[in-house]
Design a protein around this motif. Structure first.
Motif: not given
Length: 87
Positions: A2, A5-6, A19, A22, A54-55, A58-59, A62
């Protein structure tokens, strides 16, 4: 994965090794999108970028902290297929 990826989507593309792992994993899943196992196929909108995908991952991560012990590739496949399922 996580935090990596962020970092991939928030640090002006100054990547560290993880990174890139990811981003590379997500890019590979997008490339193989229709060849993935049933239930994991991805039919994303035309023009989706790696950063947008990737977003999505990430979502998902999370929103599912209880699953972070699972293999990243499975979590990423799940995130992408749930966001952009094939109909």
């Amino acid at each position: 994965m996580l935090p990596h990826c962020q970092h991939y989507v928030t640090d002006n593309y100054r990547y560290e090794v993880w990174d890139g792992d990811c981003g590379g994993t997500v890019d590979t899943l997008l490339f193989l999108r229709e060849s993935l196992p049933d239930g994991f196929k991805v039919c994303h909108p035309k023009g989706v970028t790696s950063a947008q995908a990737v977003r999505v991952v990430v979502n998902y991560l999370q929103s599912h902290p209880q699953d972070l012990h699972q293999p990243f590739r499975i979590l990423a496949m799940t995130a992408l297929s749930q966001a952009w399922p094939c109909k």
